[in-house]
Design a protein around this motif. Structure first.
Motif, short mmCIF file in Angstrom:
data_model
loop_
_atom_site.label_atom_id
_atom_site.label_comp_id
_atom_site.label_asym_id
_atom_site.label_seq_id
_atom_site.Cartn_x
_atom_site.Cartn_y
_atom_site.Cartn_z
N THR A 98 44.70 42.11 40.68
CA THR A 98 44.20 41.21 41.72
C THR A 98 45.10 39.98 41.90
O THR A 98 45.28 39.49 43.02
CB THR A 98 42.76 40.77 41.43
N LYS A 106 46.78 39.13 45.53
CA LYS A 106 46.64 37.84 46.21
C LYS A 106 48.00 37.27 46.57
O LYS A 106 48.22 36.81 47.71
CB LYS A 106 45.88 36.85 45.32
N TYR A 115 30.64 36.01 49.01
CA TYR A 115 32.03 35.93 49.45
C TYR A 115 32.62 34.63 48.91
O TYR A 115 31.93 33.61 48.83
CB TYR A 115 32.10 35.96 50.98
N CYS A 140 38.58 34.03 46.15
CA CYS A 140 38.87 35.45 45.90
C CYS A 140 38.34 35.92 44.54
O CYS A 140 39.08 36.47 43.72
CB CYS A 140 40.37 35.73 46.00
N SER A 160 37.82 41.47 44.59
CA SER A 160 39.15 41.96 44.96
C SER A 160 39.29 42.27 46.45
O SER A 160 40.38 42.58 46.90
CB SER A 160 39.51 43.19 44.12
N ASP A 206 37.98 39.95 48.69
CA ASP A 206 37.91 38.64 49.33
C ASP A 206 39.24 38.23 49.95
O ASP A 206 39.27 37.56 50.98
CB ASP A 206 37.48 37.58 48.32
N ILE A 207 40.35 38.62 49.32
CA ILE A 207 41.66 38.25 49.85
C ILE A 207 41.86 38.78 51.27
O ILE A 207 42.51 38.14 52.09
CB ILE A 207 42.80 38.76 48.91
N THR A 222 39.47 36.63 53.69
CA THR A 222 39.95 35.26 53.95
C THR A 222 40.89 35.20 55.14
O THR A 222 41.14 34.12 55.68
CB THR A 222 40.69 34.67 52.72
#
Length: 543
Positions: A192, A196, A311, A315, A318, A320-321, A324
């Motif tokens: 992760t 990111k 949310y 992040c 995994s 969430d990136i 965003t």
């Protein structure tokens, strides 16, 4: 050698402690329905070797050091041990890699609801007892004289080599639950962190996305992702209870697809899949290729996220990136409200002057515990009154009540989706489209005494999902080239290509054969995780 045997006979508590920590789970592994006989033997053999190696090595260390080492061993094994053992005893499966990863990403609120559903005094007592027994054993361990390393150098070195081999070789270490647990955690964190960094860096790279079907009329595309919705509990799909009274009124204007499968049975891997070009053959595409929001951002769309699931801009999960990357985000999960909380936010977004909009709505949907998913006015179904929940050996009164609650949540979800469609219908002078599907399904005492979703127990109700498309008459007329064949065999693993086709955007990695709406669509082998869907279906059809 007599000296070794003498000490071995006296260190009974120490050996029982190691047996408890290392061998208790393998002893119960025969009940694991997801393991083959060979897998069970491998788990028992590997853990047995580790038990023998650590037991032998303990002969060479002082009693004080031994207590410290065993205390550390207990500290690092007790939580994974409790999780693995509880899962094994309740679900009759041994946790696999995907599920272990999901444990690190499950939000606290979701965990509390899951625990609340299964928690009982027996469970609490069992966990306390499980932790207390080895603590008592450490406290009662007696002191013994250690062996000389020089005198038994071969045994000492051999024991160390066995331990290093078991811990160091990935395929072997997976058989040792707590080693697998922490190695998976480290791997997850490294992956992760890399994702990111890579995804943020690629935002400055040149990647051309073109809108091949220009129009002066604003486009609004709403993608609604549900949660844990079993299509077989929807009257739209033939369920005897009227769980879709509102959606059924749309008739042919709502296209209800009959044969759609999710790429996994857990939310996080599904969302990672639908938002990216990653698939079972090319997982590297998650970092190597643009994701959904990136494509629509480059196509000039206003991109929005409305989520009623956990949310984080930091992040923590995994996927969430990827979320965003939406230009505007509305995180409603902290309010802990039912899904109707998304409706006024949608109204606000639709009033913004941005011409073209892509709006992703992530619902809490029908997630366990089901009674938390709807307001009291949706307490409608009662199996004792309507008699529509059939009898089965594995379906007692408690199970039937759970099905009643679940069906109430399906009824409420019907209201939410219908409200979204109605909002889009009322838009003046817009091309509007909505796509709804559930991230995955849910098993509800369909074949056995089990409700929920678990990759290790994967069944058709867990991976067969509802998939619906609504389009305004204006949008249908504008996109008359699209094909709407409701019988196509499809997996939402290919969703990014389908939504691109629906929006009329093009880019070099677009694959027309993978769009559900394309005349060039070609059915592909469908996987649920690493398992073939047809094999899953066939296994349960034969029961």
């Amino acid at each position: 050698m007599n000296e070794v045997l003498t000490i071995l006979k006296k260190k009974k508590i120490q050996f029982f402690f190691l047996f408890y920590i290392l061998m208790l789970l393998p002893m119960f592994s025969p009940v694991a329905q997801n393991l083959t006989l060979l897998d069970k033997l491998a788990v028992f053999l590997v853990c047995g070797l580790l038990f023998a190696a650590i037991s032998t090595l303990s002969l060479f260390i002082s009693s004080k050091a031994e207590k410290i080492i065993y205390s550390i061993l207990l500290a690092i094994s007790i939580i994974p041990g409790a999780i693995y053992l509880a899962y094994l005893l309740f679900a009759h499966v041994l946790l696999e890699q995907n599920s272990v990863t999901s444990l690190f990403e499950t939000n606290p609120e979701e965990s509390k609801e899951f625990v609340a559903y299964y928690l009982s005094l027996w469970v609490i007592a069992g966990v306390i007892l499980y932790a207390a027994i080895p603590i008592v054993m450490i406290c009662t361990m007696k002191s013994f004289k250690s062996l000389s390393v020089k005198k038994y150098k071969f045994i000492f070195v051999l024991s160390i080599l066995v331990i290093i081999s078991i811990v160091g070789i990935n395929r072997v270490s997976r058989s040792v639950y707590f080693v697998n647990f922490y190695k998976t955690f480290i791997s997850y964190k490294l992956r992760t962190t890399y994702e990111k960094k890579t995804i943020k860096a690629r935002q400055s790279e040149n990647y051309e996305v073109s809108v091949i079907r220009q129009d002066t009329i604003p486009h609004v595309i709403v993608v609604v992702v549900g949660e844990s919705l079993n299509k077989h509990h929807m009257s739209l799909y033939g369920y005897p209870r009227e769980t879709n009274p509102l959606l059924s009124q749309y008739g042919d204007s709502l296209m209800v697809y009959q044969d759609v499968v999710a790429p996994q049975v857990h939310t996080i891997p599904v969302i990672r899949s639908i938002l990216s070009m990653s698939d079972i053959e090319h997982p590297e595409n998650f970092t190597h290729k643009p994701s959904l929001y990136e494509l629509f951002n480059r196509a000039g769309y206003g991109t929005y996220l409305i989520t009623n699931q956990e949310y984080s801009e930091d992040c923590k999960s995994s996927y969430d990136i990827l979320l965003t990357l939406a230009k505007k985000k509305y995180n409603l999960a902290p309010y802990k409200q039912h899904d109707d909380i998304v409706l006024p936010v949608l109204d606000t977004i639709l009033k913004e002057p941005q011409k073209n909009k892509l709006i992703l709505i992530h619902l809490i949907g029908n997630h366990m515990a089901y009674e938390f998913r709807y307001p009291k006015e949706y307490i409608v179904f009662n199996n004792k009154k309507d008699g529509l929940v059939g009898d089965a050996p594995y379906r007692d009164d408690k199970a039937k009540k759970a099905i009643d609650k679940y069906d109430n949540s399906v009824l409420y979800n019907d209201f939410i989706i219908s409200s979204i469609i109605q909002t889009l219908k009322d838009l003046p002078c817009h091309d509007a489209a909505m796509v709804y599907f559930s991230d995955h399904g849910e098993e509800l005492y369909d074949y056995r005494e089990f409700a929920g979703h678990a990759y290790e127990k994967v069944s058709p109700p867990m991976c067969e999902i509802p998939f619906m498309v609504w389009m305004s008459p204006m949008y249908r007329k504008f996109r008359s080239d699209l094909v709407f064949d409701k019988s196509r065999k499809y997996s939402t693993e290919d969703f990014i290509y389908s939504i691109s086709d629906l929006a009329g955007i093009s880019y070099r990695d677009y694959d027309d054969t993978r769009s559900l709406f394309s005349s060039g669509f070609e059915p592909r082998q469908r996987y649920v995780g690493e398992k073939k869907y047809e094999a899953i279906k066939g296994r349960f059809e034969s029961q």
